[in-house]
Design a protein around this motif. Structure first.
Motif, PDB file in Angstrom:
ATOM      1  N   GLY A   1      -4.004  -2.460 -14.153  1.00 43.46           N
ATOM      2  CA  GLY A   1      -2.637  -2.915 -13.925  1.00 43.46           C
ATOM      3  C   GLY A   1      -1.966  -2.152 -12.803  1.00 43.46           C
ATOM      4  O   GLY A   1      -1.298  -2.743 -11.943  1.00 43.46           O
ATOM      5  N   ALA A   2      -2.135  -0.826 -12.797  1.00 48.31           N
ATOM      6  CA  ALA A   2      -1.532   0.001 -11.752  1.00 48.31           C
ATOM      7  C   ALA A   2      -2.094  -0.367 -10.382  1.00 48.31           C
ATOM      8  O   ALA A   2      -1.353  -0.443  -9.392  1.00 48.31           O
ATOM      9  CB  ALA A   2      -1.782   1.472 -12.060  1.00 48.31           C
ATOM     10  N   GLU A   3      -3.383  -0.595 -10.306  1.00 49.56           N
ATOM     11  CA  GLU A   3      -4.006  -0.961  -9.028  1.00 49.56           C
ATOM     12  C   GLU A   3      -3.502  -2.315  -8.537  1.00 49.56           C
ATOM     13  O   GLU A   3      -3.311  -2.511  -7.327  1.00 49.56           O
ATOM     14  CB  GLU A   3      -5.526  -0.986  -9.183  1.00 49.56           C
ATOM     15  CG  GLU A   3      -6.144   0.395  -9.352  1.00 49.56           C
ATOM     16  CD  GLU A   3      -7.616   0.356  -9.676  1.00 49.56           C
ATOM     17  OE1 GLU A   3      -8.296   1.379  -9.467  1.00 49.56           O
ATOM     18  OE2 GLU A   3      -8.106  -0.698 -10.169  1.00 49.56           O
ATOM     19  N   ALA A   4      -3.269  -3.243  -9.466  1.00 51.55           N
ATOM     20  CA  ALA A   4      -2.728  -4.547  -9.073  1.00 51.55           C
ATOM     21  C   ALA A   4      -1.314  -4.409  -8.535  1.00 51.55           C
ATOM     22  O   ALA A   4      -0.942  -5.052  -7.544  1.00 51.55           O
ATOM     23  CB  ALA A   4      -2.757  -5.509 -10.258  1.00 51.55           C
ATOM     24  N   GLY A   5      -0.505  -3.580  -9.163  1.00 48.98           N
ATOM     25  CA  GLY A   5       0.852  -3.359  -8.672  1.00 48.98           C
ATOM     26  C   GLY A   5       0.861  -2.699  -7.309  1.00 48.98           C
ATOM     27  O   GLY A   5       1.685  -3.016  -6.446  1.00 48.98           O
ATOM     28  N   ALA A   6      -0.078  -1.762  -7.097  1.00 50.37           N
ATOM     29  CA  ALA A   6      -0.134  -1.007  -5.839  1.00 50.37           C
ATOM     30  C   ALA A   6      -0.530  -1.858  -4.649  1.00 50.37           C
ATOM     31  O   ALA A   6      -0.353  -1.434  -3.500  1.00 50.37           O
ATOM     32  CB  ALA A   6      -1.109   0.162  -5.987  1.00 50.37           C
ATOM     33  N   ILE A   7      -1.055  -3.043  -4.883  1.00 50.40           N
ATOM     34  CA  ILE A   7      -1.414  -3.924  -3.769  1.00 50.40           C
ATOM     35  C   ILE A   7      -0.216  -4.167  -2.861  1.00 50.40           C
ATOM     36  O   ILE A   7      -0.349  -4.208  -1.634  1.00 50.40           O
ATOM     37  CB  ILE A   7      -1.972  -5.266  -4.305  1.00 50.40           C
ATOM     38  CG1 ILE A   7      -3.345  -5.036  -4.960  1.00 50.40           C
ATOM     39  CG2 ILE A   7      -2.089  -6.304  -3.187  1.00 50.40           C
ATOM     40  CD1 ILE A   7      -3.873  -6.254  -5.703  1.00 50.40           C
ATOM     41  N   THR A   8       0.962  -4.286  -3.450  1.00 48.79           N
ATOM     42  CA  THR A   8       2.157  -4.602  -2.659  1.00 48.79           C
ATOM     43  C   THR A   8       3.270  -3.578  -2.781  1.00 48.79           C
ATOM     44  O   THR A   8       4.200  -3.586  -1.972  1.00 48.79           O
ATOM     45  CB  THR A   8       2.733  -5.974  -3.080  1.00 48.79           C
ATOM     46  OG1 THR A   8       2.991  -5.948  -4.492  1.00 48.79           O
ATOM     47  CG2 THR A   8       1.764  -7.112  -2.746  1.00 48.79           C
ATOM     48  N   HIS A   9       3.230  -2.721  -3.782  1.00 48.81           N
ATOM     49  CA  HIS A   9       4.321  -1.766  -4.025  1.00 48.81           C
ATOM     50  C   HIS A   9       3.742  -0.355  -4.108  1.00 48.81           C
ATOM     51  O   HIS A   9       2.851  -0.102  -4.928  1.00 48.81           O
ATOM     52  CB  HIS A   9       5.064  -2.109  -5.314  1.00 48.81           C
ATOM     53  CG  HIS A   9       5.858  -3.370  -5.228  1.00 48.81           C
ATOM     54  ND1 HIS A   9       5.278  -4.612  -5.095  1.00 48.81           N
ATOM     55  CD2 HIS A   9       7.205  -3.585  -5.247  1.00 48.81           C
ATOM     56  CE1 HIS A   9       6.230  -5.550  -5.044  1.00 48.81           C
ATOM     57  NE2 HIS A   9       7.405  -4.944  -5.140  1.00 48.81           N
ATOM     58  N   GLY A  10       4.281   0.560  -3.301  1.00 48.70           N
ATOM     59  CA  GLY A  10       3.660   1.863  -3.191  1.00 48.70           C
ATOM     60  C   GLY A  10       4.341   3.012  -3.888  1.00 48.70           C
ATOM     61  O   GLY A  10       3.755   4.082  -4.046  1.00 48.70           O
ATOM     62  N   HIS A  11       5.588   2.852  -4.322  1.00 44.29           N
ATOM     63  CA  HIS A  11       6.298   3.949  -4.977  1.00 44.29           C
ATOM     64  C   HIS A  11       5.727   4.173  -6.382  1.00 44.29           C
ATOM     65  O   HIS A  11       5.399   3.214  -7.076  1.00 44.29           O
ATOM     66  CB  HIS A  11       7.789   3.628  -5.070  1.00 44.29           C
ATOM     67  CG  HIS A  11       8.650   4.794  -5.418  1.00 44.29           C
ATOM     68  ND1 HIS A  11       8.724   5.303  -6.699  1.00 44.29           N
ATOM     69  CD2 HIS A  11       9.472   5.566  -4.661  1.00 44.29           C
ATOM     70  CE1 HIS A  11       9.557   6.333  -6.719  1.00 44.29           C
ATOM     71  NE2 HIS A  11      10.029   6.514  -5.491  1.00 44.29           N
ATOM     72  N   PRO A  12       5.621   5.436  -6.803  1.00 49.14           N
ATOM     73  CA  PRO A  12       5.113   5.682  -8.163  1.00 49.14           C
ATOM     74  C   PRO A  12       5.841   4.901  -9.250  1.00 49.14           C
ATOM     75  O   PRO A  12       5.212   4.412 -10.190  1.00 49.14           O
ATOM     76  CB  PRO A  12       5.329   7.190  -8.333  1.00 49.14           C
ATOM     77  CG  PRO A  12       5.235   7.744  -6.948  1.00 49.14           C
ATOM     78  CD  PRO A  12       5.856   6.693  -6.064  1.00 49.14           C
ATOM     79  N   LEU A  13       7.168   4.741  -9.117  1.00 49.92           N
ATOM     80  CA  LEU A  13       7.928   4.003 -10.123  1.00 49.92           C
ATOM     81  C   LEU A  13       7.788   2.488  -9.971  1.00 49.92           C
ATOM     82  O   LEU A  13       8.315   1.730 -10.787  1.00 49.92           O
ATOM     83  CB  LEU A  13       9.395   4.411 -10.084  1.00 49.92           C
ATOM     84  CG  LEU A  13       9.674   5.808 -10.668  1.00 49.92           C
ATOM     85  CD1 LEU A  13      11.092   6.268 -10.350  1.00 49.92           C
ATOM     86  CD2 LEU A  13       9.443   5.810 -12.177  1.00 49.92           C
ATOM     87  N   GLY A  14       7.076   2.044  -8.957  1.00 52.29           N
ATOM     88  CA  GLY A  14       6.677   0.642  -8.865  1.00 52.29           C
ATOM     89  C   GLY A  14       5.310   0.413  -9.461  1.00 52.29           C
ATOM     90  O   GLY A  14       4.964  -0.715  -9.846  1.00 52.29           O
ATOM     91  N   ILE A  15       4.517   1.487  -9.565  1.00 54.76           N
ATOM     92  CA  ILE A  15       3.136   1.401 -10.037  1.00 54.76           C
ATOM     93  C   ILE A  15       3.011   1.759 -11.516  1.00 54.76           C
ATOM     94  O   ILE A  15       2.310   1.082 -12.278  1.00 54.76           O
ATOM     95  CB  ILE A  15       2.239   2.311  -9.176  1.00 54.76           C
ATOM     96  CG1 ILE A  15       2.176   1.763  -7.743  1.00 54.76           C
ATOM     97  CG2 ILE A  15       0.845   2.443  -9.776  1.00 54.76           C
ATOM     98  CD1 ILE A  15       1.513   2.695  -6.742  1.00 54.76           C
ATOM     99  N   MET A  16       3.694   2.808 -11.940  1.00 59.07           N
ATOM    100  CA  MET A  16       3.558   3.274 -13.331  1.00 59.07           C
ATOM    101  C   MET A  16       3.971   2.232 -14.372  1.00 59.07           C
ATOM    102  O   MET A  16       3.318   2.126 -15.421  1.00 59.07           O
ATOM    103  CB  MET A  16       4.344   4.574 -13.518  1.00 59.07           C
ATOM    104  CG  MET A  16       3.773   5.742 -12.742  1.00 59.07           C
ATOM    105  SD  MET A  16       4.602   7.335 -13.063  1.00 59.07           S
ATOM    106  CE  MET A  16       6.216   7.047 -12.329  1.00 59.07           C
ATOM    107  N   PRO A  17       5.036   1.430 -14.134  1.00 64.24           N
ATOM    108  CA  PRO A  17       5.357   0.399 -15.132  1.00 64.24           C
ATOM    109  C   PRO A  17       4.235  -0.615 -15.326  1.00 64.24           C
ATOM    110  O   PRO A  17       4.086  -1.173 -16.427  1.00 64.24           O
ATOM    111  CB  PRO A  17       6.613  -0.271 -14.543  1.00 64.24           C
ATOM    112  CG  PRO A  17       7.230   0.790 -13.695  1.00 64.24           C
ATOM    113  CD  PRO A  17       6.066   1.507 -13.088  1.00 64.24           C
ATOM    114  N   CYS A  18       3.449  -0.857 -14.287  1.00 62.38           N
ATOM    115  CA  CYS A  18       2.323  -1.787 -14.404  1.00 62.38           C
ATOM    116  C   CYS A  18       1.264  -1.236 -15.345  1.00 62.38           C
ATOM    117  O   CYS A  18       0.643  -1.982 -16.121  1.00 62.38           O
ATOM    118  CB  CYS A  18       1.720  -2.059 -13.029  1.00 62.38           C
ATOM    119  SG  CYS A  18       2.890  -2.709 -11.816  1.00 62.38           S
TER     120      CYS A  18
END
Length: 365
Positions: free
Chosen positions: A176-193
Protein backbone atom coordinates in the motif's frame (compact mmCIF):
# COMPACT_ATOMS: atom_id res chain seq x y z
CA UNK A 1 0.54 -10.07 16.84
CA UNK A 2 0.94 -12.99 14.48
CA UNK A 3 0.10 -15.41 17.32
CA UNK A 4 -3.00 -13.36 18.08
CA UNK A 5 -4.13 -13.57 14.45
CA UNK A 6 -3.46 -17.29 14.38
CA UNK A 7 -5.87 -17.66 17.29
CA UNK A 8 -8.49 -15.73 15.37
CA UNK A 9 -8.39 -18.38 12.65
CA UNK A 10 -10.50 -20.50 14.96
CA UNK A 11 -13.38 -18.09 14.34
CA UNK A 12 -12.70 -16.88 10.82
CA UNK A 13 -10.19 -18.36 8.38
CA UNK A 14 -7.66 -15.70 7.42
CA UNK A 15 -6.98 -17.17 4.00
CA UNK A 16 -10.59 -17.32 2.78
CA UNK A 17 -11.74 -14.69 0.31
CA UNK A 18 -15.26 -13.52 1.06
CA UNK A 19 -16.79 -12.08 -2.10
CA UNK A 20 -19.45 -10.24 -0.07
CA UNK A 21 -16.73 -8.23 1.66
CA UNK A 22 -14.89 -7.57 -1.61
CA UNK A 23 -18.07 -6.25 -3.21
CA UNK A 24 -18.88 -4.25 -0.11
CA UNK A 25 -15.45 -2.62 -0.06
CA UNK A 26 -15.54 -1.35 -3.63
CA UNK A 27 -19.23 -0.49 -3.82
CA UNK A 28 -19.09 1.12 -0.38
CA UNK A 29 -16.18 3.28 -1.47
CA UNK A 30 -18.03 4.36 -4.60
CA UNK A 31 -21.14 5.26 -2.59
CA UNK A 32 -19.16 7.38 -0.16
CA UNK A 33 -17.41 9.01 -3.09
CA UNK A 34 -20.69 9.78 -4.87
CA UNK A 35 -22.28 11.18 -1.73
CA UNK A 36 -19.34 13.46 -0.99
CA UNK A 37 -18.45 14.52 -4.53
CA UNK A 38 -21.22 17.16 -4.97
CA UNK A 39 -20.17 18.98 -1.81
CA UNK A 40 -16.40 18.81 -2.22
CA UNK A 41 -14.80 22.27 -2.12
CA UNK A 42 -17.89 23.70 -0.40
CA UNK A 43 -16.93 25.93 2.50
CA UNK A 44 -20.54 26.00 3.72
CA UNK A 45 -21.65 22.51 4.65
CA UNK A 46 -24.68 21.30 2.71
CA UNK A 47 -25.70 18.78 5.37
CA UNK A 48 -26.49 15.51 3.59
CA UNK A 49 -29.55 13.82 5.04
CA UNK A 50 -30.70 10.24 5.12
CA UNK A 51 -30.67 8.66 1.68
CA UNK A 52 -29.64 11.86 -0.06
CA UNK A 53 -27.82 10.95 -3.25
CA UNK A 54 -28.60 13.90 -5.50
CA UNK A 55 -25.71 13.10 -7.81
CA UNK A 56 -24.82 9.44 -8.17
CA UNK A 57 -21.65 9.95 -10.22
CA UNK A 58 -18.28 9.03 -8.77
CA UNK A 59 -15.07 11.03 -8.82
CA UNK A 60 -11.43 10.26 -9.56
CA UNK A 61 -11.31 8.43 -6.21
CA UNK A 62 -13.38 5.52 -7.50
CA UNK A 63 -11.76 5.69 -10.93
CA UNK A 64 -8.27 5.28 -9.51
CA UNK A 65 -9.41 2.59 -7.07
CA UNK A 66 -10.67 0.53 -10.01
CA UNK A 67 -7.42 1.00 -11.91
CA UNK A 68 -5.49 -0.09 -8.80
CA UNK A 69 -7.51 -3.30 -8.81
CA UNK A 70 -7.02 -3.80 -12.54
CA UNK A 71 -3.25 -3.44 -12.09
CA UNK A 72 -3.23 -6.03 -9.30
CA UNK A 73 -5.13 -8.50 -11.46
CA UNK A 74 -2.73 -7.98 -14.36
CA UNK A 75 0.20 -8.59 -12.02
CA UNK A 76 -1.41 -11.76 -10.69
CA UNK A 77 -2.10 -13.08 -14.16
CA UNK A 78 1.38 -12.38 -15.53
CA UNK A 79 3.23 -15.66 -15.93
CA UNK A 80 6.66 -14.03 -15.85
CA UNK A 81 6.21 -11.68 -12.85
CA UNK A 82 8.91 -9.45 -14.33
CA UNK A 83 7.19 -6.42 -12.82
CA UNK A 84 6.71 -5.78 -9.12
CA UNK A 85 3.27 -5.12 -7.67
CA UNK A 86 3.94 -1.37 -7.69
CA UNK A 87 5.19 -1.56 -11.29
CA UNK A 88 1.88 -3.09 -12.39
CA UNK A 89 -0.10 -0.50 -10.43
CA UNK A 90 2.01 2.27 -11.94
CA UNK A 91 1.23 1.01 -15.45
CA UNK A 92 -2.46 0.88 -14.52
CA UNK A 93 -2.28 4.50 -13.36
CA UNK A 94 -0.71 5.43 -16.69
CA UNK A 95 -3.79 3.91 -18.31
CA UNK A 96 -5.99 5.99 -16.01
CA UNK A 97 -4.00 9.05 -17.12
CA UNK A 98 -5.01 8.31 -20.72
CA UNK A 99 -8.64 8.69 -19.70
CA UNK A 100 -7.91 12.14 -18.25
CA UNK A 101 -5.56 13.61 -20.86
CA UNK A 102 -6.28 13.85 -24.57
CA UNK A 103 -2.57 14.22 -25.36
CA UNK A 104 -1.03 11.50 -23.19
CA UNK A 105 -0.71 8.19 -25.05
CA UNK A 106 1.68 6.11 -22.93
CA UNK A 107 3.51 3.01 -24.02
CA UNK A 108 1.28 0.13 -23.01
CA UNK A 109 -2.39 -0.60 -22.45
CA UNK A 110 -2.82 -3.14 -19.65
CA UNK A 111 -6.27 -2.25 -18.33
CA UNK A 112 -9.52 -3.41 -19.89
CA UNK A 113 -11.14 -0.56 -17.95
CA UNK A 114 -10.09 1.70 -20.82
CA UNK A 115 -13.09 0.23 -22.65
CA UNK A 116 -15.56 1.70 -20.12
CA UNK A 117 -16.82 5.07 -21.47
CA UNK A 118 -17.78 6.46 -18.06
CA UNK A 119 -14.17 6.12 -16.91
CA UNK A 120 -13.09 8.64 -19.54
CA UNK A 121 -14.92 11.43 -17.70
CA UNK A 122 -12.82 14.02 -15.87
CA UNK A 123 -14.11 14.15 -12.32
CA UNK A 124 -11.85 16.69 -10.61
CA UNK A 125 -8.68 14.58 -10.92
CA UNK A 126 -6.01 15.44 -8.38
CA UNK A 127 -3.33 17.74 -9.72
CA UNK A 128 -0.60 15.87 -7.85
CA UNK A 129 -1.64 12.56 -9.41
CA UNK A 130 -1.75 14.13 -12.87
CA UNK A 131 1.57 15.96 -12.62
CA UNK A 132 3.39 12.99 -11.10
CA UNK A 133 2.17 10.60 -13.77
CA UNK A 134 2.81 13.09 -16.59
CA UNK A 135 6.42 13.39 -15.42
CA UNK A 136 7.14 9.91 -16.73
CA UNK A 137 8.83 9.03 -13.43
CA UNK A 138 7.60 6.52 -10.90
CA UNK A 139 7.94 7.72 -7.34
CA UNK A 140 9.11 5.32 -4.63
CA UNK A 141 9.43 5.46 -0.85
CA UNK A 142 13.21 5.68 -1.14
CA UNK A 143 13.14 8.18 -4.02
CA UNK A 144 10.08 10.42 -3.60
CA UNK A 145 8.80 12.20 -6.67
CA UNK A 146 7.60 15.25 -4.70
CA UNK A 147 6.72 16.30 -1.16
CA UNK A 148 2.94 16.07 -1.48
CA UNK A 149 0.86 14.51 1.27
CA UNK A 150 -2.47 15.03 -0.46
CA UNK A 151 -5.21 12.46 0.10
CA UNK A 152 -4.95 11.33 -3.53
CA UNK A 153 -2.45 8.75 -2.33
CA UNK A 154 -4.69 6.96 0.17
CA UNK A 155 -8.15 7.18 -1.42
CA UNK A 156 -7.24 4.57 -4.08
CA UNK A 157 -5.36 1.76 -2.28
CA UNK A 158 -8.15 -0.28 -0.63
CA UNK A 159 -8.03 -3.14 -3.21
CA UNK A 160 -4.49 -3.95 -2.08
CA UNK A 161 -5.80 -4.83 1.38
CA UNK A 162 -8.25 -7.29 -0.15
CA UNK A 163 -5.92 -8.95 -2.59
CA UNK A 164 -3.26 -10.85 -0.62
CA UNK A 165 -4.92 -13.29 1.80
CA UNK A 166 -1.75 -15.04 2.92
CA UNK A 167 0.78 -12.19 3.04
CA UNK A 168 2.00 -10.76 6.34
CA UNK A 169 0.48 -7.53 7.58
CA UNK A 170 3.74 -5.65 7.10
CA UNK A 171 4.05 -6.87 3.50
CA UNK A 172 0.49 -5.84 2.70
CA UNK A 173 1.09 -2.44 4.30
CA UNK A 174 4.28 -2.04 2.30
CA UNK A 175 2.43 -2.77 -0.95
CA UNK A 176 0.00 0.00 0.00
CA UNK A 177 2.77 2.43 0.91
CA UNK A 178 4.59 1.74 -2.36
CA UNK A 179 1.39 2.36 -4.33
CA UNK A 180 0.88 5.70 -2.59
CA UNK A 181 4.51 6.68 -3.20
CA UNK A 182 4.04 6.40 -6.96
CA UNK A 183 2.55 9.90 -6.95
CA UNK A 184 2.94 11.29 -3.42
CA UNK A 185 6.32 11.61 -1.74
CA UNK A 186 5.74 13.08 1.72
CA UNK A 187 5.86 10.57 4.60
CA UNK A 188 2.37 11.66 5.69
CA UNK A 189 1.13 10.91 2.18
CA UNK A 190 2.63 7.41 2.28
CA UNK A 191 2.09 6.20 5.85
CA UNK A 192 -1.75 6.39 5.70
CA UNK A 193 -1.62 4.00 2.73
CA UNK A 194 0.27 1.50 4.87
CA UNK A 195 -2.34 1.72 7.60
CA UNK A 196 -5.42 1.62 5.37
CA UNK A 197 -4.34 -1.46 3.43
CA UNK A 198 -3.71 -3.36 6.67
CA UNK A 199 -7.02 -2.16 8.10
CA UNK A 200 -8.94 -3.33 5.02
CA UNK A 201 -7.11 -6.66 5.10
CA UNK A 202 -7.99 -7.29 8.74
CA UNK A 203 -11.63 -6.39 8.14
CA UNK A 204 -11.76 -8.68 5.10
CA UNK A 205 -10.13 -11.71 6.70
CA UNK A 206 -11.08 -11.62 10.40
CA UNK A 207 -14.21 -11.17 12.48
CA UNK A 208 -12.70 -8.30 14.48
CA UNK A 209 -14.45 -4.99 15.05
CA UNK A 210 -13.25 -1.84 13.31
CA UNK A 211 -11.58 -0.23 16.31
CA UNK A 212 -9.65 -3.39 17.13
CA UNK A 213 -8.45 -3.63 13.53
CA UNK A 214 -7.32 0.00 13.59
CA UNK A 215 -5.32 -0.61 16.76
CA UNK A 216 -3.70 -3.73 15.27
CA UNK A 217 -2.76 -1.77 12.16
CA UNK A 218 -1.19 0.93 14.33
CA UNK A 219 0.74 -1.67 16.29
CA UNK A 220 2.15 -3.22 13.14
CA UNK A 221 2.99 0.24 11.80
CA UNK A 222 4.92 1.08 14.98
CA UNK A 223 6.83 -2.19 14.97
CA UNK A 224 7.47 -2.89 11.31
CA UNK A 225 7.41 0.27 9.17
CA UNK A 226 10.99 1.45 9.44
CA UNK A 227 11.32 4.02 6.65
CA UNK A 228 10.81 7.15 8.75
CA UNK A 229 11.92 8.44 12.13
CA UNK A 230 9.91 8.18 15.31
CA UNK A 231 8.88 11.84 15.26
CA UNK A 232 7.10 11.75 11.90
CA UNK A 233 5.59 8.34 12.68
CA UNK A 234 4.23 9.75 15.94
CA UNK A 235 2.32 12.41 13.99
CA UNK A 236 0.58 9.63 12.07
CA UNK A 237 -0.17 7.60 15.17
CA UNK A 238 -1.39 10.62 17.15
CA UNK A 239 -4.05 11.69 14.65
CA UNK A 240 -5.48 8.17 14.35
CA UNK A 241 -5.56 7.72 18.11
CA UNK A 242 -7.23 11.12 18.37
CA UNK A 243 -9.88 10.02 15.87
CA UNK A 244 -10.66 6.94 17.98
CA UNK A 245 -10.83 9.02 21.15
CA UNK A 246 -13.16 11.58 19.57
CA UNK A 247 -15.44 8.82 18.32
CA UNK A 248 -16.14 7.90 21.95
CA UNK A 249 -16.82 11.46 23.07
CA UNK A 250 -20.04 13.41 23.03
CA UNK A 251 -20.46 16.44 20.86
CA UNK A 252 -21.45 17.16 17.29
CA UNK A 253 -19.71 15.19 14.61
CA UNK A 254 -18.85 18.31 12.65
CA UNK A 255 -17.11 19.81 15.68
CA UNK A 256 -15.20 16.61 16.35
CA UNK A 257 -14.18 16.26 12.73
CA UNK A 258 -12.93 19.84 12.68
CA UNK A 259 -10.37 18.82 15.30
CA UNK A 260 -8.98 16.30 12.83
CA UNK A 261 -8.84 18.65 9.84
CA UNK A 262 -10.61 18.86 6.50
CA UNK A 263 -9.31 15.78 4.75
CA UNK A 264 -7.30 17.48 2.01
CA UNK A 265 -4.18 15.69 3.19
CA UNK A 266 -3.88 11.95 3.58
CA UNK A 267 -3.50 11.59 7.33
CA UNK A 268 -6.55 13.81 7.93
CA UNK A 269 -8.67 11.98 5.36
CA UNK A 270 -7.91 8.61 6.93
CA UNK A 271 -8.50 9.96 10.44
CA UNK A 272 -11.90 11.44 9.53
CA UNK A 273 -12.98 8.18 7.89
CA UNK A 274 -11.86 6.15 10.91
CA UNK A 275 -13.70 8.52 13.25
CA UNK A 276 -16.97 8.03 11.35
CA UNK A 277 -16.59 4.26 11.08
CA UNK A 278 -15.68 3.68 14.72
CA UNK A 279 -18.55 5.88 15.91
CA UNK A 280 -21.19 4.35 13.62
CA UNK A 281 -19.74 0.87 13.21
CA UNK A 282 -23.06 -0.92 12.73
CA UNK A 283 -24.76 1.62 10.45
CA UNK A 284 -23.36 2.09 6.94
CA UNK A 285 -25.57 5.07 6.16
CA UNK A 286 -24.80 7.03 9.33
CA UNK A 287 -21.07 6.42 8.97
CA UNK A 288 -20.95 7.63 5.38
CA UNK A 289 -23.10 10.70 6.02
CA UNK A 290 -20.87 11.56 8.96
CA UNK A 291 -17.71 11.10 6.89
CA UNK A 292 -18.79 13.51 4.13
CA UNK A 293 -20.57 16.12 6.24
CA UNK A 294 -17.82 18.69 6.62
CA UNK A 295 -16.38 21.56 4.61
CA UNK A 296 -13.34 19.74 3.22
CA UNK A 297 -12.50 16.89 0.84
CA UNK A 298 -15.80 15.11 1.29
CA UNK A 299 -15.54 12.65 -1.59
CA UNK A 300 -12.21 11.25 -0.37
CA UNK A 301 -13.24 10.96 3.27
CA UNK A 302 -16.51 9.39 2.12
CA UNK A 303 -14.74 7.01 -0.23
CA UNK A 304 -12.32 5.77 2.44
CA UNK A 305 -15.13 5.41 4.99
CA UNK A 306 -17.16 3.50 2.42
CA UNK A 307 -14.26 1.12 1.78
CA UNK A 308 -13.95 0.47 5.51
CA UNK A 309 -17.66 0.09 6.27
CA UNK A 310 -18.33 -1.93 3.12
CA UNK A 311 -15.58 -4.40 3.97
CA UNK A 312 -16.70 -4.69 7.57
CA UNK A 313 -20.43 -5.08 6.94
CA UNK A 314 -20.35 -6.68 3.50
CA UNK A 315 -22.28 -5.86 0.35
CA UNK A 316 -25.57 -7.39 1.46
CA UNK A 317 -25.84 -5.06 4.46
CA UNK A 318 -25.42 -1.88 2.42
CA UNK A 319 -28.84 -0.27 1.77
CA UNK A 320 -30.22 -1.12 -1.67
CA UNK A 321 -31.04 2.55 -2.23
CA UNK A 322 -27.35 3.30 -2.58
CA UNK A 323 -26.25 0.11 -4.31
CA UNK A 324 -28.87 0.41 -7.04
CA UNK A 325 -28.11 4.02 -7.92
CA UNK A 326 -24.34 4.42 -7.80
CA UNK A 327 -22.55 4.97 -11.11
CA UNK A 328 -20.42 2.14 -12.57
CA UNK A 329 -22.16 -0.42 -10.36
CA UNK A 330 -21.75 -3.34 -12.78
CA UNK A 331 -18.10 -2.54 -13.53
CA UNK A 332 -17.31 -2.21 -9.82
CA UNK A 333 -18.96 -5.55 -9.03
CA UNK A 334 -17.13 -7.24 -11.89
CA UNK A 335 -13.76 -6.01 -10.64
CA UNK A 336 -14.65 -7.00 -7.06
CA UNK A 337 -15.59 -10.51 -8.10
CA UNK A 338 -12.40 -10.88 -10.15
CA UNK A 339 -10.36 -9.76 -7.13
CA UNK A 340 -12.04 -12.46 -5.06
CA UNK A 341 -11.28 -15.28 -7.51
CA UNK A 342 -8.55 -17.84 -6.91
CA UNK A 343 -7.40 -17.93 -10.49
CA UNK A 344 -4.77 -20.60 -11.25
CA UNK A 345 -1.81 -18.50 -12.33
CA UNK A 346 1.09 -19.87 -14.38
CA UNK A 347 -1.12 -22.47 -16.06
CA UNK A 348 -2.34 -20.60 -19.10
CA UNK A 349 -1.59 -23.29 -21.66
CA UNK A 350 -4.29 -25.43 -20.09
CA UNK A 351 -6.63 -22.64 -19.10
CA UNK A 352 -10.07 -22.54 -20.69
CA UNK A 353 -11.01 -19.19 -19.17
CA UNK A 354 -10.41 -17.18 -22.33
CA UNK A 355 -12.33 -14.17 -21.02
CA UNK A 356 -10.00 -13.86 -18.02
CA UNK A 357 -6.89 -14.23 -20.15
CA UNK A 358 -8.13 -11.59 -22.56
CA UNK A 359 -8.92 -9.18 -19.73
CA UNK A 360 -5.78 -9.54 -17.67
CA UNK A 361 -3.00 -10.95 -19.83
CA UNK A 362 -3.38 -10.04 -23.47
CA UNK A 363 -5.67 -7.04 -23.32
CA UNK A 364 -4.87 -4.39 -25.90
CA UNK A 365 -7.08 -1.57 -27.06
Amino acid sequence: MEQFLEEKKKDFALNVKNVDKFRGCLIGGAIGDALGYPIEFERVILKPTTRLLSNNVVSDDTQMTLFTANGLLCWQTSSSKEETVSDAIYMAYQDWLKTQSSTYQGNRNICWLLEVPELHQQRAPGMTCLSALLSGQKGTIENPINQSKGCGSVMRVAPIGLFFPSASLSQIGLYGAEAGAITHGHPLGIMPCYLLTILIHLLAYTNLEIEECVKLALKDFQQNFSYYNAEIKKQMIDIIEKAISLAHQKGKDQNNISELGEGWVAEEALAIAIYACVKYEDDFEKAIVCAVNHGGDSDSTGSIAGNIMGTYLGYEKIPDFYKDKVELRDTILEIAEDLSRDFPVHQYADSKDEKWIKKYLYWKK
